[in-house]
Scaffold this motif. Structure first.
Motif, PDB file in Angstrom:
ATOM      1  N   GLY A 241       0.821  -1.208   0.000  1.00 44.00           N
ATOM      2  CA  GLY A 241       0.000   0.000   0.000  1.00 44.00           C
ATOM      3  C   GLY A 241       0.853   1.255   0.000  1.00 44.00           C
ATOM      4  O   GLY A 241       0.590   2.208  -0.749  1.00 44.00           O
ATOM      5  N   THR A 242       1.885   1.256   0.815  1.00 41.21           N
ATOM      6  CA  THR A 242       2.807   2.397   0.849  1.00 41.21           C
ATOM      7  C   THR A 242       3.556   2.523  -0.477  1.00 41.21           C
ATOM      8  O   THR A 242       3.692   3.623  -1.025  1.00 41.21           O
ATOM      9  CB  THR A 242       3.808   2.234   2.010  1.00 41.21           C
ATOM     10  N   LEU A 243       4.017   1.397  -1.008  1.00 41.75           N
ATOM     11  CA  LEU A 243       4.724   1.407  -2.282  1.00 41.75           C
ATOM     12  C   LEU A 243       3.814   1.856  -3.422  1.00 41.75           C
ATOM     13  O   LEU A 243       4.235   2.605  -4.314  1.00 41.75           O
ATOM     14  CB  LEU A 243       5.299   0.017  -2.561  1.00 41.75           C
ATOM     15  N   MET A 244       2.553   1.426  -3.394  1.00 40.79           N
ATOM     16  CA  MET A 244       1.607   1.826  -4.435  1.00 40.79           C
ATOM     17  C   MET A 244       1.378   3.335  -4.422  1.00 40.79           C
ATOM     18  O   MET A 244       1.332   3.976  -5.479  1.00 40.79           O
ATOM     19  CB  MET A 244       0.277   1.096  -4.247  1.00 40.79           C
ATOM     20  N   LEU A 245       1.248   3.904  -3.242  1.00 43.53           N
ATOM     21  CA  LEU A 245       1.075   5.348  -3.141  1.00 43.53           C
ATOM     22  C   LEU A 245       2.292   6.082  -3.696  1.00 43.53           C
ATOM     23  O   LEU A 245       2.157   7.050  -4.449  1.00 43.53           O
ATOM     24  CB  LEU A 245       0.837   5.746  -1.682  1.00 43.53           C
TER      25      LEU A 245
ATOM     26  N   THR B 243       2.203   8.465  -7.084  1.00 41.07           N
ATOM     27  CA  THR B 243       2.508   9.900  -7.016  1.00 41.07           C
ATOM     28  C   THR B 243       3.766  10.258  -7.802  1.00 41.07           C
ATOM     29  O   THR B 243       3.895  11.377  -8.276  1.00 41.07           O
ATOM     30  CB  THR B 243       2.680  10.371  -5.559  1.00 41.07           C
ATOM     31  N   THR B 244       4.685   9.319  -7.953  1.00 43.89           N
ATOM     32  CA  THR B 244       5.928   9.605  -8.671  1.00 43.89           C
ATOM     33  C   THR B 244       5.751   9.505 -10.187  1.00 43.89           C
ATOM     34  O   THR B 244       6.160  10.414 -10.917  1.00 43.89           O
ATOM     35  CB  THR B 244       7.037   8.638  -8.203  1.00 43.89           C
ATOM     36  N   TRP B 245       5.171   8.409 -10.675  1.00 41.33           N
ATOM     37  CA  TRP B 245       5.107   8.174 -12.115  1.00 41.33           C
ATOM     38  C   TRP B 245       3.697   8.239 -12.710  1.00 41.33           C
ATOM     39  O   TRP B 245       3.554   8.309 -13.915  1.00 41.33           O
ATOM     40  CB  TRP B 245       5.724   6.823 -12.461  1.00 41.33           C
ATOM     41  N   GLN B 246       2.684   8.133 -11.914  1.00 44.93           N
ATOM     42  CA  GLN B 246       1.280   8.125 -12.335  1.00 44.93           C
ATOM     43  C   GLN B 246       1.021   7.151 -13.492  1.00 44.93           C
ATOM     44  O   GLN B 246       0.560   7.552 -14.573  1.00 44.93           O
ATOM     45  CB  GLN B 246       0.827   9.533 -12.710  1.00 44.93           C
ATOM     46  N   PRO B 247       1.281   5.855 -13.266  1.00 48.65           N
ATOM     47  CA  PRO B 247       0.992   4.872 -14.319  1.00 48.65           C
ATOM     48  C   PRO B 247      -0.515   4.683 -14.477  1.00 48.65           C
ATOM     49  O   PRO B 247      -1.302   5.058 -13.606  1.00 48.65           O
ATOM     50  CB  PRO B 247       1.660   3.598 -13.801  1.00 48.65           C
ATOM     51  N   GLY B 248      -0.906   4.063 -15.574  1.00 49.69           N
ATOM     52  CA  GLY B 248      -2.315   3.783 -15.824  1.00 49.69           C
ATOM     53  C   GLY B 248      -2.862   2.784 -14.820  1.00 49.69           C
ATOM     54  O   GLY B 248      -2.109   2.028 -14.190  1.00 49.69           O
ATOM     55  N   PRO B 249      -4.182   2.748 -14.664  1.00 49.75           N
ATOM     56  CA  PRO B 249      -4.781   1.863 -13.662  1.00 49.75           C
ATOM     57  C   PRO B 249      -4.547   0.377 -13.945  1.00 49.75           C
ATOM     58  O   PRO B 249      -4.368  -0.408 -13.012  1.00 49.75           O
ATOM     59  CB  PRO B 249      -6.261   2.213 -13.688  1.00 49.75           C
TER      60      PRO B 249
END
Length: 131
Positions: free
Chosen positions: A79-83, A87-93
């Motif tokens: 969860g922390t890594l996903m956030l 926020t850093t790269w904004q990949p697609g869903p």
């Protein structure tokens, strides 16, 4: 149930088992007593007894404890890594969900036998469930 003098005499006669070495051995999937024998026959099936020292492991019951710990640790880390990744790269869903789904399954499969070994090591050190 009150604590009787018979129980106090029993507790004084039984030497204390060190918990941290047993926990470390369990995390390495080894016998909590000797640290040489394998703890599991297969992925999560405990051996009835240690192949090296003969310690009876048939009474160990980890039940749902390891699964709860795996869920807790995996959710916190991923969860922390996903956030951070979002926020850093904004990949697609779809990319984000695919990456973290594979990561969650891999992390859970890696941690589950180690946490089960840790719980068995704690039970052995504290003389719980027939040890």
């Amino acid at each position: 149930m009150p604590y009787t003098s018979d129980q106090a005499a029993f507790d004084a006669d039984v030497p204390e088992r060190p918990a941290w070495p047993a926990i470390r051995r369990g995390l390495h999937q080894r016998c909590p007593n000797c640290g040489r024998g394998h703890l599991f026959e297969s992925y999560l099936k405990l051996r009835p007894a240690c192949e090296s020292c003969g310690e009876d492991l048939s009474h160990a019951r980890a039940d749902d404890g390891p699964a709860y710990l795996v869920i807790l640790v995996t959710a916190k880390v991923l969860g922390t890594l996903m956030l951070w990744v979002y926020t850093t790269w904004q990949p697609g869903p779809y990319l984000l969900s695919a990456m973290f789904s594979v990561g969650a399954v891999a992390m859970a499969l890696y941690l589950l036998p180690r946490f089960k070994g840790m719980i068995v090591g704690i039970q052995w050190a504290k003389r719980m469930h027939g040890f």
